[in-house]
Motif scaffolding. Structure first.
Motif, PDB file in Angstrom:
ATOM      1  N   ARG A  64       0.807  -1.224   0.000  1.00 23.78           N
ATOM      2  CA  ARG A  64       0.000   0.000   0.000  1.00 23.78           C
ATOM      3  C   ARG A  64       0.842   1.277   0.000  1.00 23.78           C
ATOM      4  NH1 ARG A  64      -1.016  -1.842   5.516  1.00 23.78           N
ATOM      5  NH2 ARG A  64      -0.228  -0.355   7.075  1.00 23.78           N
ATOM      6  N   LEU A  65       2.164   1.141   0.150  1.00 24.20           N
ATOM      7  CA  LEU A  65       3.044   2.305   0.198  1.00 24.20           C
ATOM      8  C   LEU A  65       3.632   2.672  -1.170  1.00 24.20           C
ATOM      9  CD1 LEU A  65       5.118   1.449   3.415  1.00 24.20           C
ATOM     10  CD2 LEU A  65       2.974   2.737   3.257  1.00 24.20           C
ATOM     11  N   VAL A  66       3.371   1.858  -2.178  1.00 20.75           N
ATOM     12  CA  VAL A  66       4.010   2.031  -3.480  1.00 20.75           C
ATOM     13  C   VAL A  66       3.597   3.351  -4.136  1.00 20.75           C
ATOM     14  CG1 VAL A  66       4.168   1.120  -5.830  1.00 20.75           C
ATOM     15  CG2 VAL A  66       4.282  -0.435  -3.873  1.00 20.75           C
ATOM     16  N   GLN A  67       4.612   4.108  -4.599  1.00 20.86           N
ATOM     17  CA  GLN A  67       4.385   5.352  -5.331  1.00 20.86           C
ATOM     18  C   GLN A  67       4.541   5.172  -6.839  1.00 20.86           C
ATOM     19  OE1 GLN A  67       7.483   7.394  -2.783  1.00 20.86           O
ATOM     20  NE2 GLN A  67       6.050   9.097  -3.033  1.00 20.86           N
ATOM     21  N   ASN A  68       5.455   4.261  -7.235  1.00 24.12           N
ATOM     22  CA  ASN A  68       5.712   4.069  -8.656  1.00 24.12           C
ATOM     23  C   ASN A  68       6.400   2.723  -8.853  1.00 24.12           C
ATOM     24  OD1 ASN A  68       5.680   4.721 -11.371  1.00 24.12           O
ATOM     25  ND2 ASN A  68       7.548   5.946 -11.298  1.00 24.12           N
ATOM     26  N   LYS A  69       6.302   2.187 -10.075  1.00 23.51           N
ATOM     27  CA  LYS A  69       6.933   0.906 -10.427  1.00 23.51           C
ATOM     28  C   LYS A  69       8.012   1.150 -11.466  1.00 23.51           C
ATOM     29  CE  LYS A  69       4.492  -2.128 -12.752  1.00 23.51           C
ATOM     30  NZ  LYS A  69       3.508  -3.207 -13.051  1.00 23.51           N
ATOM     31  N   ILE A  70       9.173   0.523 -11.262  1.00 24.03           N
ATOM     32  CA  ILE A  70      10.327   0.700 -12.144  1.00 24.03           C
ATOM     33  C   ILE A  70      10.666  -0.632 -12.810  1.00 24.03           C
ATOM     34  CG2 ILE A  70      12.750   1.364 -12.277  1.00 24.03           C
ATOM     35  CD1 ILE A  70      10.845   3.654 -11.550  1.00 24.03           C
ATOM     36  N   LYS A  71      10.781  -0.614 -14.162  1.00 23.53           N
ATOM     37  CA  LYS A  71      11.056  -1.836 -14.909  1.00 23.53           C
ATOM     38  C   LYS A  71      12.501  -1.939 -15.391  1.00 23.53           C
ATOM     39  CE  LYS A  71       6.298  -2.321 -16.594  1.00 23.53           C
ATOM     40  NZ  LYS A  71       5.430  -2.429 -17.809  1.00 23.53           N
ATOM     41  N   TYR A  72      13.160  -0.791 -15.576  1.00 19.49           N
ATOM     42  CA  TYR A  72      14.528  -0.841 -16.087  1.00 19.49           C
ATOM     43  C   TYR A  72      15.258   0.446 -15.745  1.00 19.49           C
ATOM     44  CZ  TYR A  72      12.783   2.013 -20.035  1.00 19.49           C
ATOM     45  OH  TYR A  72      12.231   3.003 -20.807  1.00 19.49           O
ATOM     46  N   THR A  73      16.569   0.457 -16.001  1.00 19.57           N
ATOM     47  CA  THR A  73      17.362   1.662 -15.824  1.00 19.57           C
ATOM     48  C   THR A  73      18.155   1.944 -17.091  1.00 19.57           C
ATOM     49  OG1 THR A  73      19.022   2.777 -14.440  1.00 19.57           O
ATOM     50  CG2 THR A  73      19.350   0.433 -14.837  1.00 19.57           C
ATOM     51  N   LEU A  74      18.377   3.215 -17.364  1.00 25.08           N
ATOM     52  CA  LEU A  74      19.250   3.641 -18.447  1.00 25.08           C
ATOM     53  C   LEU A  74      20.582   4.068 -17.831  1.00 25.08           C
ATOM     54  CD1 LEU A  74      16.813   5.742 -20.674  1.00 25.08           C
ATOM     55  CD2 LEU A  74      17.567   3.365 -21.019  1.00 25.08           C
ATOM     56  N   HIS A  79      29.811   7.927 -23.821  1.00 25.18           N
ATOM     57  CA  HIS A  79      29.637   7.715 -25.255  1.00 25.18           C
ATOM     58  C   HIS A  79      28.691   6.553 -25.586  1.00 25.18           C
ATOM     59  CE1 HIS A  79      32.811  10.619 -25.908  1.00 25.18           C
ATOM     60  NE2 HIS A  79      33.611   9.932 -25.111  1.00 25.18           N
ATOM     61  N   LYS A  80      27.970   6.085 -24.583  1.00 24.76           N
ATOM     62  CA  LYS A  80      27.039   4.993 -24.867  1.00 24.76           C
ATOM     63  C   LYS A  80      26.025   4.878 -23.727  1.00 24.76           C
ATOM     64  CE  LYS A  80      27.046   0.306 -26.767  1.00 24.76           C
ATOM     65  NZ  LYS A  80      27.924  -0.797 -27.234  1.00 24.76           N
ATOM     66  N   THR A  81      24.774   4.672 -24.092  1.00 24.35           N
ATOM     67  CA  THR A  81      23.723   4.439 -23.108  1.00 24.35           C
ATOM     68  C   THR A  81      23.292   2.981 -23.176  1.00 24.35           C
ATOM     69  OG1 THR A  81      22.897   6.707 -23.098  1.00 24.35           O
ATOM     70  CG2 THR A  81      21.355   4.983 -22.461  1.00 24.35           C
ATOM     71  N   ILE A  82      23.231   2.351 -22.023  1.00 26.27           N
ATOM     72  CA  ILE A  82      22.867   0.939 -21.923  1.00 26.27           C
ATOM     73  C   ILE A  82      21.539   0.811 -21.181  1.00 26.27           C
ATOM     74  CG2 ILE A  82      23.551  -1.293 -20.966  1.00 26.27           C
ATOM     75  CD1 ILE A  82      26.462  -0.310 -21.134  1.00 26.27           C
ATOM     76  N   LYS A  83      20.665  -0.003 -21.712  1.00 27.66           N
ATOM     77  CA  LYS A  83      19.398  -0.284 -21.051  1.00 27.66           C
ATOM     78  C   LYS A  83      19.544  -1.569 -20.250  1.00 27.66           C
ATOM     79  CE  LYS A  83      14.454  -1.102 -21.905  1.00 27.66           C
ATOM     80  NZ  LYS A  83      13.413  -1.303 -22.947  1.00 27.66           N
ATOM     81  N   VAL A  84      19.284  -1.485 -18.959  1.00 27.24           N
ATOM     82  CA  VAL A  84      19.378  -2.651 -18.076  1.00 27.24           C
ATOM     83  C   VAL A  84      17.983  -2.978 -17.570  1.00 27.24           C
ATOM     84  CG1 VAL A  84      20.413  -3.625 -16.001  1.00 27.24           C
ATOM     85  CG2 VAL A  84      21.713  -1.974 -17.378  1.00 27.24           C
ATOM     86  N   ASN A  85      17.433  -4.086 -18.051  1.00 29.49           N
ATOM     87  CA  ASN A  85      16.107  -4.536 -17.635  1.00 29.49           C
ATOM     88  C   ASN A  85      16.194  -5.337 -16.345  1.00 29.49           C
ATOM     89  OD1 ASN A  85      14.438  -3.735 -20.085  1.00 29.49           O
ATOM     90  ND2 ASN A  85      16.023  -5.003 -21.051  1.00 29.49           N
ATOM     91  N   PHE A  86      15.212  -5.149 -15.471  1.00 25.80           N
ATOM     92  CA  PHE A  86      15.170  -5.884 -14.206  1.00 25.80           C
ATOM     93  C   PHE A  86      14.242  -7.082 -14.339  1.00 25.80           C
ATOM     94  CE2 PHE A  86      15.731  -1.393 -12.581  1.00 25.80           C
ATOM     95  CZ  PHE A  86      17.102  -1.521 -12.409  1.00 25.80           C
ATOM     96  N   SER A  87      14.726  -8.249 -13.943  1.00 27.86           N
ATOM     97  CA  SER A  87      13.882  -9.443 -13.995  1.00 27.86           C
ATOM     98  C   SER A  87      12.759  -9.378 -12.960  1.00 27.86           C
ATOM     99  CB  SER A  87      14.728 -10.696 -13.767  1.00 27.86           C
ATOM    100  OG  SER A  87      15.344 -10.666 -12.495  1.00 27.86           O
ATOM    101  N   LYS A  88      12.986  -8.635 -11.876  1.00 23.29           N
ATOM    102  CA  LYS A  88      11.953  -8.371 -10.872  1.00 23.29           C
ATOM    103  C   LYS A  88      11.807  -6.855 -10.771  1.00 23.29           C
ATOM    104  CE  LYS A  88      13.029 -12.470  -8.058  1.00 23.29           C
ATOM    105  NZ  LYS A  88      11.806 -13.201  -8.380  1.00 23.29           N
TER     106      LYS A  88
END
Length: 315
Positions: A64-74, A79-88
């Protein structure tokens, strides 16, 4: 025939999430638990409050405390951006509210919480003492143990509604800067060596013309400091149990709590199992983090543009 029942008396030093979680669970098992907290109130404020969905396993009521859900990080290297997906998925909460929730659970289970109680010596009259008193643990100091390594975390906020499902990070030499969407506001911050953190964050914010409010900071320990004592032990940040790559400590700390509960009251078995589980993860995660940083800064072409990792463990 008369029977005498012995109820073990336990002192927990520190009323953070790990100390309160242990107080809750140990009280449910019928132990007499007293928590000593040095501050006037319960609730950690200098923390991003970004937890994997494992938090619901330990504290189901926290949904009940959740404000937002995060699926991945950039991950933005120069010189390069990597997308890291979270399995959980990760979930954004206010750490203060999480602490207050676990406080209520501990008190309902029968634990006694004593506020404004600064410990100068290990309290007497207890069968077991558990230090959950954070990065600058007094219990750790009283036991004569070395300090873990420290980095400094600084965070602040802007009044910008942001419900994106990803976090942005900018690696630094010994840590990273971050941007976290919290729904009703956006958080910026840094984790770095204490002597470097503020200047790097100030430069980052100035370049982007960002002005923060409610700026807070806290030391973030990292290591493995568990005593070989029969009646006194450490858990959570006091033991340096934070992730080497992110500095997050709540899930690792709660995992350590469950290991302690499983082995209680045998602190030596607790220590042995912690070493078996966490030392390889700490060692290999440090190597993996250094490798990614080296490639990201020096040879970015060697990195793919997208990865998937387990939320709480690199290895």
């Amino acid at each position: 025939m008369e029977f005498l029942f012995f109820i073990m008396k336990i002192a927990i030093i520190g009323g953070g999430v790990c100390g309160l979680y242990l107080a809750w669970r140990l009280s449910e098992k019928g132990f007499e638990v007293i928590v000593f907290e040095k501050n006037k109130k319960i609730g950690k404020e200098a923390c991003s409050g970004l937890f994997s969905q494992r938090i619901f396993y330990f504290i189901p009521q926290s949904e009940r405390l959740v404000q937002n859900k995060i699926k991945y990080t950039l991950l933005h290297f120069p010189h390069k951006t990597i997308k890291v997906n979270f399995s959980k998925n990760f979930f954004v909460m206010r750490h203060y509210e999480l602490d207050r929730l676990v406080l209520s659970l501990a008190e309902k289970a029968g634990a006694k919480i004593i506020l404004e109680k600064k410990i100068e010596f290990l309290p007497e009259g207890f069968d077991k003492i558990i230090g959950c008193d954070g990065a600058n643990s007094k219990v750790r100091s009283l036991l004569g143990l070395k300090n873990p390594n420290f980095r400094l975390g600084i965070q602040g906020f802007v009044s910008e509604h942001n419900s994106s499902d990803f976090v942005e990070t900018w690696p630094t030499k010994n840590g990273f800067l971050w941007k976290i969407p919290r729904g009703d506001e956006t958080e910026y911050g840094i984790i770095e060596k204490p002597e470097l953190a503020k200047n790097l964050l100030d430069k980052f914010l100035k370049e982007r013309r960002i002005s923060l409010y409610q700026i807070k900071s806290a030391l973030i320990p990292q290591g493995f400091v568990i005593p070989s004592e029969l009646d006194v032990t450490l858990c959570g940040d006091a033991a340096g149990l934070t992730k080497p790559w992110s500095g997050g400590g709540v899930i690792w700390g709660l995992m350590a709590c469950d290991i302690l509960l499983k082995n209680f009251p045998d602190f030596l078995k607790y220590r042995k199992e912690l070493k078996k589980i966490f030392l390889p993860k700490i060692y290999l995660s440090k190597i993996a983090t250094k490798m990614v940083y080296f490639l990201g800064f020096k040879i970015p072409r060697c990195l793919s543009r997208e990865y998937k990792i387990e939320s709480d463990f690199l290895i």
